[in-house]
Design a protein around this motif. Structure first.
Motif, mmCIF file in Angstrom:
data_model
loop_
_atom_site.group_PDB
_atom_site.id
_atom_site.type_symbol
_atom_site.label_atom_id
_atom_site.label_comp_id
_atom_site.label_asym_id
_atom_site.label_seq_id
_atom_site.Cartn_x
_atom_site.Cartn_y
_atom_site.Cartn_z
ATOM 1 N N LEU A 437 65.551 26.884 48.492
ATOM 2 C CA LEU A 437 64.240 26.369 47.880
ATOM 3 C C LEU A 437 63.278 25.599 49.217
ATOM 4 C CD1 LEU A 437 62.693 25.664 45.468
ATOM 5 C CD2 LEU A 437 64.072 23.686 45.026
ATOM 6 N N THR A 438 64.115 25.145 50.058
ATOM 7 C CA THR A 438 63.211 24.473 51.097
ATOM 8 C C THR A 438 62.724 25.811 52.003
ATOM 9 O OG1 THR A 438 64.818 22.831 51.331
ATOM 10 C CG2 THR A 438 63.245 22.943 52.803
ATOM 11 N N PHE A 439 63.348 26.696 52.235
ATOM 12 C CA PHE A 439 62.918 27.577 53.461
ATOM 13 C C PHE A 439 62.416 28.887 52.866
ATOM 14 C CE2 PHE A 439 65.784 24.629 55.416
ATOM 15 C CZ PHE A 439 64.909 23.922 56.410
ATOM 16 N N PHE A 440 62.709 29.354 51.547
ATOM 17 C CA PHE A 440 62.108 30.440 51.323
ATOM 18 C C PHE A 440 60.732 30.504 51.111
ATOM 19 C CE2 PHE A 440 61.092 34.554 49.113
ATOM 20 C CZ PHE A 440 61.817 35.271 49.844
ATOM 21 N N PRO A 441 60.180 29.554 50.515
ATOM 22 C CA PRO A 441 58.587 29.357 50.428
ATOM 23 C C PRO A 441 57.874 29.590 51.508
ATOM 24 C CG PRO A 441 59.529 27.684 48.959
ATOM 25 C CD PRO A 441 60.925 28.439 49.615
ATOM 26 N N MET A 442 58.490 28.885 52.737
ATOM 27 C CA MET A 442 57.881 29.049 53.921
ATOM 28 C C MET A 442 57.610 30.402 54.384
ATOM 29 S SD MET A 442 59.712 25.678 56.094
ATOM 30 C CE MET A 442 59.974 24.311 55.418
ATOM 31 N N HIS A 443 58.440 31.318 54.035
ATOM 32 C CA HIS A 443 57.963 32.896 54.434
ATOM 33 C C HIS A 443 56.624 32.973 53.977
ATOM 34 C CE1 HIS A 443 62.410 33.454 54.458
ATOM 35 N NE2 HIS A 443 62.405 34.009 55.614
ATOM 36 N N ILE A 444 56.354 32.794 52.651
ATOM 37 C CA ILE A 444 55.117 33.130 51.871
ATOM 38 C C ILE A 444 53.920 32.351 52.569
ATOM 39 C CG2 ILE A 444 53.798 32.872 49.766
ATOM 40 C CD1 ILE A 444 56.934 33.108 48.583
ATOM 41 N N LEU A 445 54.345 30.750 52.957
ATOM 42 C CA LEU A 445 53.133 29.976 53.544
ATOM 43 C C LEU A 445 52.838 30.727 54.804
ATOM 44 C CD1 LEU A 445 54.630 26.317 52.860
ATOM 45 C CD2 LEU A 445 52.634 27.445 52.342
ATOM 46 N N GLY A 446 53.872 31.177 55.465
ATOM 47 C CA GLY A 446 53.397 31.947 56.879
ATOM 48 C C GLY A 446 52.448 33.093 56.822
ATOM 49 N N LEU A 447 52.809 33.897 55.548
ATOM 50 C CA LEU A 447 52.071 34.976 55.293
ATOM 51 C C LEU A 447 50.507 34.660 54.706
ATOM 52 C CD1 LEU A 447 54.907 37.033 53.809
ATOM 53 C CD2 LEU A 447 53.822 37.527 56.137
ATOM 54 N N LEU A 448 50.480 33.369 54.268
ATOM 55 C CA LEU A 448 49.255 32.641 53.851
ATOM 56 C C LEU A 448 48.484 32.344 54.684
ATOM 57 C CD1 LEU A 448 50.242 31.358 50.223
ATOM 58 C CD2 LEU A 448 48.987 33.629 50.771
ATOM 59 N N GLY A 449 49.180 32.241 55.881
ATOM 60 C CA GLY A 449 48.361 31.635 56.952
ATOM 61 C C GLY A 449 48.170 30.294 57.603
ATOM 62 N N MET A 450 49.565 29.663 57.132
ATOM 63 C CA MET A 450 49.681 28.117 57.611
ATOM 64 C C MET A 450 50.567 28.229 58.751
ATOM 65 S SD MET A 450 51.423 25.234 55.290
ATOM 66 C CE MET A 450 52.056 23.896 56.285
ATOM 67 N N PRO A 451 49.586 27.567 59.734
ATOM 68 C CA PRO A 451 50.493 27.466 61.269
ATOM 69 C C PRO A 451 51.139 26.381 61.189
ATOM 70 C CG PRO A 451 48.022 26.941 61.025
ATOM 71 C CD PRO A 451 48.569 26.934 59.798
ATOM 72 N N ARG A 452 52.558 26.678 62.090
ATOM 73 C CA ARG A 452 53.381 25.706 62.376
ATOM 74 C C ARG A 452 52.806 24.312 63.041
ATOM 75 N NH1 ARG A 452 57.928 28.222 66.234
ATOM 76 N NH2 ARG A 452 59.130 26.255 65.656
ATOM 77 N N ARG A 453 53.483 23.220 62.768
ATOM 78 C CA ARG A 453 53.376 21.990 63.594
ATOM 79 C C ARG A 453 52.139 21.371 63.277
ATOM 80 N NH1 ARG A 453 54.985 26.120 68.337
ATOM 81 N NH2 ARG A 453 57.156 26.053 67.947
ATOM 82 N N ILE A 454 51.569 21.455 62.034
ATOM 83 C CA ILE A 454 50.467 20.621 61.640
ATOM 84 C C ILE A 454 50.739 19.645 60.750
ATOM 85 C CG2 ILE A 454 48.851 22.919 61.979
ATOM 86 C CD1 ILE A 454 49.079 22.963 59.051
ATOM 87 N N TYR A 455 50.292 18.303 60.811
ATOM 88 C CA TYR A 455 50.740 17.305 60.033
ATOM 89 C C TYR A 455 50.012 17.252 58.785
ATOM 90 C CZ TYR A 455 46.400 14.759 61.096
ATOM 91 O OH TYR A 455 44.986 14.393 60.943
ATOM 92 N N THR A 456 48.896 17.964 58.521
ATOM 93 C CA THR A 456 48.506 17.919 57.156
ATOM 94 C C THR A 456 47.677 19.323 57.180
ATOM 95 O OG1 THR A 456 47.217 16.793 55.521
ATOM 96 C CG2 THR A 456 46.269 16.749 57.750
ATOM 97 N N TYR A 457 47.314 19.423 55.776
ATOM 98 C CA TYR A 457 46.646 20.749 55.507
ATOM 99 C C TYR A 457 45.575 20.278 54.185
ATOM 100 C CZ TYR A 457 50.142 20.658 51.969
ATOM 101 O OH TYR A 457 51.341 20.478 51.101
ATOM 102 N N HIS A 458 44.356 21.269 54.272
ATOM 103 C CA HIS A 458 43.398 21.038 52.930
ATOM 104 C C HIS A 458 44.183 21.684 51.962
ATOM 105 C CE1 HIS A 458 41.042 18.943 55.832
ATOM 106 N NE2 HIS A 458 40.605 20.186 56.554
ATOM 107 N N ALA A 459 43.673 20.869 50.676
ATOM 108 C CA ALA A 459 43.741 21.469 49.467
ATOM 109 C C ALA A 459 42.883 22.785 49.257
ATOM 110 C CB ALA A 459 43.445 20.584 48.390
ATOM 111 N N GLY A 460 43.608 23.760 48.214
ATOM 112 C CA GLY A 460 42.657 24.823 47.758
ATOM 113 C C GLY A 460 42.955 25.995 48.893
#
Lengths: 627, 286
Positions: A437-460
């Motif tokens: 549950l922790t790590f599988f969604p991170m695959h999708i986040l990466g494909l959606l363009g979320m970079p590593r090592r960021i302390y926050t992100y915008h909504a939307g």
């Protein structure tokens, strides 16, 4: 008054209990437990860091933790888990079990072994002391220049990193050399290389990898520290230095390090699979060779961490091929284990559940790993959360699941009590579900363009739900780890049923002695005739406590047996050192030297040097030989 | 690739399930079934060799297909990474902007990527793979948008405190709209005639702002921070920290540290009237 053989051995080998023994022990089993306790403490620290990060990232635009703290947390999380948890944990199991598995009475260099542990502990405390002054390393575990150059990070954060890792490297190096010599020279008679347990093969392969890979990291850190403190310009672009050089030096160490972490864990799996499948492992020789091949090819793939740095196409094509090639030995291992399980009749105890969990999780990490070898895909997805997902599947799946399997498998041997099976299964399911549950969604986040090592992100951006899922998963995972800890403290240390010498019906020598084993391990040094000595040779089943062949008890002195490298023919009787404070004193002196380098205070450096040299002189003082 | 991966995971899962199925009759411990070696060699050697060979050939094919665009790029853009914003230069046209990369739709654009300080990485997930910006080196890549739109990009190489807020937008316009934008960018902004705007301009050029920022056509020529000549047409403030609105701009001027902690712009001391004028002036710089 005549003593029996085991009483005589007891007298020769037993160390005085108490605090003194904790500090002066050279018994590989005590040192192994020291390693495991300490590494687990670092695991908890790294876990708390991860939970803090997941809390900050649970929702968009949160300001619970500022960027400064967040960057220190993700840096220390990586440094802790890689350098201060996984490797020391596996070295702890190696320390405890390699001599038992090969029928020896200790490691080849017991004092060096103690020294390695103390250096590890002091280096860990050194690294963590950075939090006290609010200057923890903040440039990731990879510490890329030019951000880590003095110009951009002038504070002590980076000096803690460089000095701390050079410091720790002493421990890892002496530990590895000790493993290599122990494995090559102290195996029981008859345990030729092609009869060595696979866990021992894995520790051997890992130790060689450490010896060849670590100098690159140490070198890089020394160069960076010289840049930062002494005006050198190895990485200072303005003065003709090179910013890519660090990346090469780091990954020439860093990728083999993945296998340094992974191989011993694989060795654990190879130990557990046959015992719980109730049959010999299929493809022993293939597995041993796959282990060594992985270690070797592991040195030829580092550039796949750098596909986005603008390298020539030809070089990328080569490293792409090498990175695909390394899949093959892993695939052989996976299918050998599967074949063994299918051909056997599995018994579903907790250690085996963790092994099955490992197989599933590691294969997912493996196939995403292959994707990174495809250069265009890598360039899209590198440094995104997809990578975070991938390497947690490989490292948590590939190393931490086996470590938990090893805890459930070997704790009864080490402390003499069985762990609670119900809690064990509960912990497995919590960890398995929490992990995915922790790590599988991170695959999708990466494909959606979320970079590593960021302390926050915008909504939307479509990232919110996956991040929340990952954060919830991390709590479930933490709960599972807590259950393991409770199980150990409650049942492993006292309340668990007595384990007896061999609770699992094991095939290897550690099960032939009592739980926990006596200080001298075995009354009699066994003579080994196959890869599964306890299954093939019923006469070995009580060799830990009953002597048949007095010559093999080596009860004349504080001795173990030296054998030849390949065939393990008896060669010599080696007298082993007694408990001594010299390793901890020497290690302490070296720690003081490093504190001196950190603070740049010459008197401290000199003081530490004097202590360390004094400790070494006492250590090396020749013992008077008996007439 | 994903399909093959899914198939591999499925295969192994099925084999695990086969392995843990309840056994009706026990097998002898020593017997090694003949299929077991075949499973190990077939699954562990032959299968990966075949799949990986195909994958490697496809990789090489895609690498060569992606290394150069179909047509030679007519437009070159220099992007320079800073902690923590993007300087964007059109060398042929002499245009300087920041944090927005305007490109024409349907044609490849060459990007020269460098950094002024630490390593960064240029990544527009919807348009192209990433390329690092490395101190002392020039990396080039090309970019093409096939549909008009605003594409979000973000720094992908950890670059320090505000790595999270180093965002940019690729604005892909139809060819005519792009040409209009370009001709506007090449002109310095019209000198304000409105008294409030004049007051805002005055506030700007007489303040500390000029030490770091440039506005063409005025005496402000600082080079440390983003060029603000056409600030009013930018998508965001603070390299994607907040959308470019008057309210956000006011907050940014007074205390950017609360929006993007650690960025090098200090809080600016201005009274409320001056602030209003300043905001109106900056937003008027289209």
């Amino acid at each position: 008054m005549a003593l029996t053989v085991d009483e005589r051995l007891e007298e020769l080998w037993e160390e005085e209990p108490g605090l003194g023994s904790v500090l002066s022990t050279v018994d590989h089993k005590s040192i192994g437990k020291h390693y495991i306790y300490t590494a687990f403490a670092f695991f908890l620290a790294g876990g708390v860091e991860a939970l803090l990060m997941r809390t900050q990232l649970a929702r968009p635009d949160l300001h619970l933790i500022g960027p400064e703290a967040f960057n220190e947390l993700f840096s220390m999380h990586g440094i802790t888990m890689i350098f201060f948890f996984v490797t020391p944990m596996l070295f702890g199991f190696g320390n405890y079990f390699v001599p038992l598995l090969i029928g020896a009475r200790d490691m080849a260099f017991p004092r060096l072994n103690a020294f390695g542990y103390w250096i590890f502990l002091f280096a860990g405390l050194f690294m963590y002391s950075s939090f006290l002054i609010g200057r923890a390393p903040n440039d990731g575990w990879f510490n890329y220049v030019t951000l880590s150059n003095h110009q951009f990070t002038p504070a002590l954060n980076i000096d803690y990193y460089t000095l701390g890792l050079v410091f720790l490297g002493i421990s890892t190096t002496v530990g590895s050399i000790n493993f290599i010599v122990t494995i090559l020279k102290l195996r029981a008679p008859g345990m030729s290389l092609n009869r060595m347990p696979l866990f021992v093969w894995a520790i051997l392969a890992t130790s060689f990898s450490v010896v060849f890979a670590l100098p690159s990291l140490t070198m890089a850190n020394v160069m960076l520290e010289l840049d930062r403190r002494a005006g050198f310009n190895f990485f200072n672009v303005a003065k003709g230095g090179d910013a890519i050089l660090w990346q090469h030096l780091f990954w020439i160490f860093g990728h083999p390090d993945v296998y340094i972490i992974f191989l011993p864990a694989v060795g654990i799996v190879s130990s557990i699979v046959p015992v719980f499948s109730r049959r010999k492992i299929i493809g022993y020789l293939w597995l041993a060779l796959a282990t060594m091949t992985t270690a070797i090819i592991g040195f030829g793939v580092w550039v796949h961490h750098m596909f986005a740095t603008g390298l020539p196409t030809l070089s990328m094509a080569f490293f792409s091929a090498a990175s695909m090639l390394i899949t093959i030995p892993s695939a052989i291992q996976i299918f050998a284990w599967l074949a063994t399980i299918i051909a056997g009749k599995p018994v579903f105890k907790t250690p085996f559940l963790f092994v099955l969990g490992f197989l599933f999780v590691f294969v997912i990490g493996g196939v995403t790993g292959v994707m990174f070898a495809a250069v265009p895909f890598d360039q899209q997805i590198t440094d995104s959360y997809f990578v975070v997902a991938h390497f947690h599947y490989v490292l948590f799946g590939g190393a931490v699941f086996p470590i938990f399997a090893a805890i459930y498998y070997w704790v009864p041997k080490m402390w003499g009590h069985l762990l609670h099976e119900g809690l064990g299964k509960l912990s497995f399911w919590l960890i398995f579900v929490g992990f995915n549950l922790t790590f599988f969604p991170m695959h999708i986040l990466g494909l959606l363009g979320m970079p590593r090592r960021i302390y926050t992100y915008h909504a939307g951006l479509g990232w919110d739900g996956y991040n929340l899922a990952a954060s919830i998963g991390s709590s479930v995972l933490a709960l599972g780890i807590l259950v393991v800890l409770v199980n150990f403290l409650l049942y492993g240390l006292r309340r668990g049923a007595p384990a007896g010498p061999d609770p699992w019906g094991g095939d290897s020598l550690e099960w032939a002695t009592s739980s926990p084993p006596p200080a001298y391990n075995f009354v009699e040094i066994p003579k080994v005739q196959g890869t599964e000595p306890l299954w093939d040779q019923p006469e070995l089943r009580d060799i830990g406590f009953r002597a048949r062949d007095v010559e093999m008890t080596l009860a004349e002195g504080h001795d173990t047996m030296g054998t030849t490298v390949v065939d393990a023919e008896p060669e010599s009787v080696l007298t082993m050192p007694e408990a001594t404070y010299t390793p901890i004193v020497t290690a302490f002196g070296i720690s003081v030297v490093f504190v001196g380098f950190l603070t740049l205070l010459l008197p401290i450096i000199v003081l530490g040097g004097v202590i360390a040299i004094g400790g070494m002189m006492a250590w090396l003082r020749p013992k008077e030989l008996p007439e | 690739m994903f399909a093959v991966s899914a198939a591999v995971i499925l295969l192994v899962t099925v084999l695990i399930l086969v392995g843990i199925r309840p056994r009706l009759k026990a097998r002898s411990e020593l017997e090694t079934p003949p299929w077991s070696k075949a499973l190990m060699v077939g699954g562990g050697v032959i299968f990966p060799v075949v799949v990986l060979s195909v994958l490697w050939v496809l990789t090489l094919h895609d690498m060569s297909a992606l290394s150069v665009p179909a047509t030679s790029p007519a437009l070159t853009v220099n992007v320079i990474g800073h902690q923590w914003w993007w300087e964007v230069r059109y060398p042929t046209q002499g245009v300087v902007t920041a944090n927005d990369v305007h490109i024409p739709v349907g044609q490849p654009v060459r990007l020269n990527l460098t950094t002024a300080d630490v390593n960064h990485s240029f990544w527009v997930p919807q348009l192209t793979a990433k390329t690092d910006m490395i101190a002392g080196r020039l990396n080039t890549m090309w970019l093409q948008a096939d549909k008009p739109g605003v594409y979000r990009g973000q720094c992908a190489e950890y670059c320090g405190l505000q790595h999270a807020n180093m965002i940019f937008y690729v604005v892909a316009d139809a060819r005519v709209a792009f040409a209009r934008w370009m001709s506007q960018e090449r002109q310095p902004p019209v000198q304000p005639s409105d008294p409030t705007l004049q007051q805002g301009q005055q506030a700007f050029v007489t303040s500390a702002c000029t030490a770091c920022h440039t506005i063409q056509g005025t005496t402000a020529n600082g080079r440390v921070g983003p060029d603000l000549t056409h600030f009013g047409s930018r998508v965001s403030i603070g390299a994607g920290a907040v959308p470019n609105t008057a309210g956000n701009l006011g907050g940014w001027i007074i205390d950017s540290q609360s929006i993007k902690p650690g960025n090098i712009m200090p809080p600016i001391q201005v009274d409320a009237r001056q602030l209003q004028a300043l905001i109106q002036y900056l937003e008027s710089l289209k």
